[in-house]
Design a protein around this motif. Structure first.
Motif, mmCIF file in Angstrom:
data_model
loop_
_atom_site.group_PDB
_atom_site.id
_atom_site.type_symbol
_atom_site.label_atom_id
_atom_site.label_comp_id
_atom_site.label_asym_id
_atom_site.label_seq_id
_atom_site.Cartn_x
_atom_site.Cartn_y
_atom_site.Cartn_z
ATOM 1 N N ILE A 1 12.291 5.196 -4.821
ATOM 2 C CA ILE A 1 11.758 6.171 -3.874
ATOM 3 C C ILE A 1 10.386 5.651 -3.461
ATOM 4 O O ILE A 1 9.568 5.284 -4.309
ATOM 5 C CB ILE A 1 11.642 7.573 -4.502
ATOM 6 N N CYS A 2 10.165 5.598 -2.150
ATOM 7 C CA CYS A 2 8.916 5.062 -1.622
ATOM 8 C C CYS A 2 8.247 6.110 -0.736
ATOM 9 O O CYS A 2 8.921 6.837 0.001
ATOM 10 C CB CYS A 2 9.207 3.793 -0.818
ATOM 11 N N PHE A 3 6.925 6.181 -0.821
ATOM 12 C CA PHE A 3 6.141 7.145 -0.053
ATOM 13 C C PHE A 3 5.095 6.401 0.777
ATOM 14 O O PHE A 3 4.469 5.461 0.306
ATOM 15 C CB PHE A 3 5.417 8.124 -0.989
ATOM 16 N N LYS A 4 4.915 6.872 2.000
ATOM 17 C CA LYS A 4 3.915 6.305 2.900
ATOM 18 C C LYS A 4 3.123 7.462 3.488
ATOM 19 O O LYS A 4 3.704 8.390 4.046
ATOM 20 C CB LYS A 4 4.613 5.516 4.012
ATOM 21 N N GLU A 5 1.819 7.376 3.348
ATOM 22 C CA GLU A 5 0.979 8.449 3.865
ATOM 23 C C GLU A 5 1.100 8.521 5.383
ATOM 24 O O GLU A 5 1.023 7.511 6.074
ATOM 25 C CB GLU A 5 -0.482 8.197 3.470
ATOM 26 N N ASP B 1 0.538 14.280 9.348
ATOM 27 C CA ASP B 1 1.245 15.347 8.652
ATOM 28 C C ASP B 1 0.655 15.481 7.248
ATOM 29 O O ASP B 1 0.081 14.544 6.710
ATOM 30 C CB ASP B 1 2.740 15.002 8.578
ATOM 31 N N TRP B 2 0.824 16.626 6.640
ATOM 32 C CA TRP B 2 0.271 16.854 5.309
ATOM 33 C C TRP B 2 1.110 16.233 4.201
ATOM 34 O O TRP B 2 0.637 16.041 3.100
ATOM 35 C CB TRP B 2 0.099 18.352 5.051
ATOM 36 N N LYS B 3 2.374 15.916 4.504
ATOM 37 C CA LYS B 3 3.212 15.312 3.458
ATOM 38 C C LYS B 3 3.540 13.867 3.829
ATOM 39 O O LYS B 3 3.635 13.534 5.014
ATOM 40 C CB LYS B 3 4.483 16.121 3.246
ATOM 41 N N PRO B 4 3.726 13.001 2.832
ATOM 42 C CA PRO B 4 4.009 11.592 3.123
ATOM 43 C C PRO B 4 5.444 11.404 3.619
ATOM 44 O O PRO B 4 6.324 12.227 3.362
ATOM 45 C CB PRO B 4 3.823 10.914 1.763
ATOM 46 N N LEU B 5 5.649 10.303 4.337
ATOM 47 C CA LEU B 5 7.010 9.890 4.671
ATOM 48 C C LEU B 5 7.675 9.472 3.366
ATOM 49 O O LEU B 5 7.032 8.894 2.481
ATOM 50 C CB LEU B 5 6.991 8.715 5.643
ATOM 51 N N GLY C 1 0.796 -1.220 0.000
ATOM 52 C CA GLY C 1 0.000 0.000 0.000
ATOM 53 C C GLY C 1 0.830 1.273 0.000
ATOM 54 O O GLY C 1 0.301 2.357 0.210
ATOM 55 N N TRP C 2 2.119 1.121 -0.246
ATOM 56 C CA TRP C 2 3.002 2.281 -0.303
ATOM 57 C C TRP C 2 3.229 2.647 -1.761
ATOM 58 O O TRP C 2 3.362 1.785 -2.629
ATOM 59 C CB TRP C 2 4.330 1.980 0.379
ATOM 60 N N ASP C 3 3.256 3.918 -2.064
ATOM 61 C CA ASP C 3 3.564 4.364 -3.418
ATOM 62 C C ASP C 3 5.066 4.293 -3.609
ATOM 63 O O ASP C 3 5.837 4.676 -2.724
ATOM 64 C CB ASP C 3 3.073 5.795 -3.629
ATOM 65 N N ALA C 4 5.490 3.785 -4.757
ATOM 66 C CA ALA C 4 6.924 3.609 -4.996
ATOM 67 C C ALA C 4 7.228 3.804 -6.475
ATOM 68 O O ALA C 4 6.391 3.546 -7.337
ATOM 69 C CB ALA C 4 7.372 2.220 -4.535
ATOM 70 N N LEU C 5 8.443 4.267 -6.726
ATOM 71 C CA LEU C 5 8.897 4.552 -8.080
ATOM 72 C C LEU C 5 10.340 4.107 -8.223
ATOM 73 O O LEU C 5 11.195 4.482 -7.408
ATOM 74 C CB LEU C 5 8.793 6.064 -8.339
ATOM 75 N N ASN C 6 10.625 3.303 -9.241
ATOM 76 C CA ASN C 6 12.000 2.914 -9.532
ATOM 77 C C ASN C 6 12.614 4.021 -10.369
ATOM 78 O O ASN C 6 12.228 4.214 -11.522
ATOM 79 C CB ASN C 6 12.041 1.578 -10.275
ATOM 80 N N ILE C 7 13.561 4.756 -9.802
ATOM 81 C CA ILE C 7 14.127 5.888 -10.536
ATOM 82 C C ILE C 7 15.160 5.458 -11.557
ATOM 83 O O ILE C 7 15.582 6.269 -12.369
ATOM 84 C CB ILE C 7 14.697 6.974 -9.594
ATOM 85 N N ASN C 8 15.555 4.186 -11.552
ATOM 86 C CA ASN C 8 16.455 3.715 -12.599
ATOM 87 C C ASN C 8 15.748 3.652 -13.949
ATOM 88 O O ASN C 8 16.391 3.518 -14.975
ATOM 89 C CB ASN C 8 17.048 2.351 -12.242
ATOM 90 N N GLY C 9 14.414 3.749 -13.927
ATOM 91 C CA GLY C 9 13.671 3.815 -15.176
ATOM 92 C C GLY C 9 13.790 5.179 -15.843
ATOM 93 O O GLY C 9 13.542 5.314 -17.029
ATOM 94 N N THR C 10 14.167 6.189 -15.053
ATOM 95 C CA THR C 10 14.296 7.539 -15.602
ATOM 96 C C THR C 10 15.742 8.025 -15.616
ATOM 97 O O THR C 10 16.131 8.785 -16.469
ATOM 98 C CB THR C 10 13.450 8.542 -14.793
ATOM 99 N N ILE C 11 16.527 7.589 -14.654
ATOM 100 C CA ILE C 11 17.944 7.967 -14.584
ATOM 101 C C ILE C 11 18.737 6.675 -14.557
ATOM 102 O O ILE C 11 18.641 5.911 -13.603
ATOM 103 C CB ILE C 11 18.250 8.790 -13.310
ATOM 104 N N ASN D 1 11.490 -1.659 8.303
ATOM 105 C CA ASN D 1 12.806 -1.033 8.497
ATOM 106 C C ASN D 1 13.060 0.101 7.503
ATOM 107 O O ASN D 1 13.885 0.961 7.765
ATOM 108 C CB ASN D 1 13.932 -2.056 8.395
ATOM 109 N N ILE D 2 12.344 0.107 6.367
ATOM 110 C CA ILE D 2 12.598 1.198 5.415
ATOM 111 C C ILE D 2 12.101 2.533 5.948
ATOM 112 O O ILE D 2 12.494 3.578 5.440
ATOM 113 C CB ILE D 2 12.015 0.919 4.007
ATOM 114 N N TRP D 3 11.277 2.515 6.993
ATOM 115 C CA TRP D 3 10.755 3.757 7.566
ATOM 116 C C TRP D 3 11.525 4.203 8.806
ATOM 117 O O TRP D 3 11.219 5.211 9.397
ATOM 118 C CB TRP D 3 9.266 3.618 7.872
ATOM 119 N N LEU D 4 12.531 3.411 9.194
ATOM 120 C CA LEU D 4 13.347 3.757 10.367
ATOM 121 C C LEU D 4 14.614 4.467 9.924
ATOM 122 O O LEU D 4 15.084 4.304 8.808
ATOM 123 C CB LEU D 4 13.725 2.490 11.141
ATOM 124 N N GLU D 5 15.170 5.270 10.790
ATOM 125 C CA GLU D 5 16.459 5.917 10.514
ATOM 126 C C GLU D 5 17.499 4.831 10.620
ATOM 127 O O GLU D 5 18.432 4.600 10.144
ATOM 128 C CB GLU D 5 16.715 7.067 11.498
#
Length: 187
Positions: free
Chosen positions: A47-51, A55-59, A28-38, A183-187
């Motif tokens: 790059i992965c995003f989690k609502e 907060d108004w912006k995703p993690l 359920g996380w939005d994700a994009l493989n940037i090797n497809g563009t760079i 673990n991808i959401w932890l420092e």
């Protein structure tokens, strides 16, 4: 299938990245493989995003994926880099996902090990301190060699002392990072 040609290795890495991307999306996380563009971006593959409902912006998480058929998985740094913790702190932008692949009769079997940014830095630094200073060696190590992490370290295991090396106390403290996607959401 032989896994030593550059084309086969590149294909295997692309499969690993695609599988990780698929798992992230299934969670359920939005994700994009940037090797497809760079083409092969240096420090980030996905790059992965989690609502975040607070907060108004995703993690946001900048994920590096490393795929290997070998039990010593290259990590994209030289041994010398791993010995310099400050250098790792500067260059490591986010978590690492290690994809270990076994190919049996043409069938791919995947295992996923997820380290937070700080877990990766600790393990890369401490394991290479151990590798360079904890062994009784006749020949010096070439610090320009590719650094790697052993599969059993990703499983949380340590190395016992032998006649050839001192004990290695894994900073993961006996805890496997297999399938630890949070673990991808932890420092």
């Amino acid at each position: 299938m032989k896994t030593n040609s550059q084309d086969v290795k590149a294909r295997l890495c692309a499969i690993g990245e695609s599988n990780v991307l698929s798992i992230l999306l299934q969670k359920g996380w939005d994700a994009l493989n940037i090797n497809g563009t760079i083409k092969n971006f240096k420090s980030v593959d996905i790059i992965c995003f989690k609502e975040d409902l607070n907060d108004w912006k995703p993690l946001t998480s900048f994920i590096q994926v490393k795929t290997s058929v070998g039990k010593n998985i290259p990590i994209g740094f030289k041994i010398e880099d791993c010995l310099n913790r400050d250098e790792l702190e500067k260059k490591v932008l986010g978590p690492y996902v290690f994809v270990y692949v076994q190919i049996k009769n043409g069938v791919y079997e995947f295992r996923y090990f997820i380290l937070s940014r700080s877990q990766f830095i600790d393990l890369a630094n401490q394991s290479h301190e151990y590798y360079t200073k904890g062994y009784k060696r006749v020949k010096e190590i070439n610090l320009d060699s590719v650094a790697g992490l052993n599969l059993h370290w990703l499983e949380g295991k340590s190395d016992n002392e032998t006649l050839n090396h001192r004990a290695f106390n894994n900073p993961l403290n006996g805890i496997s990072c297999e399938n630890k996607w949070e673990n991808i959401w932890l420092e």
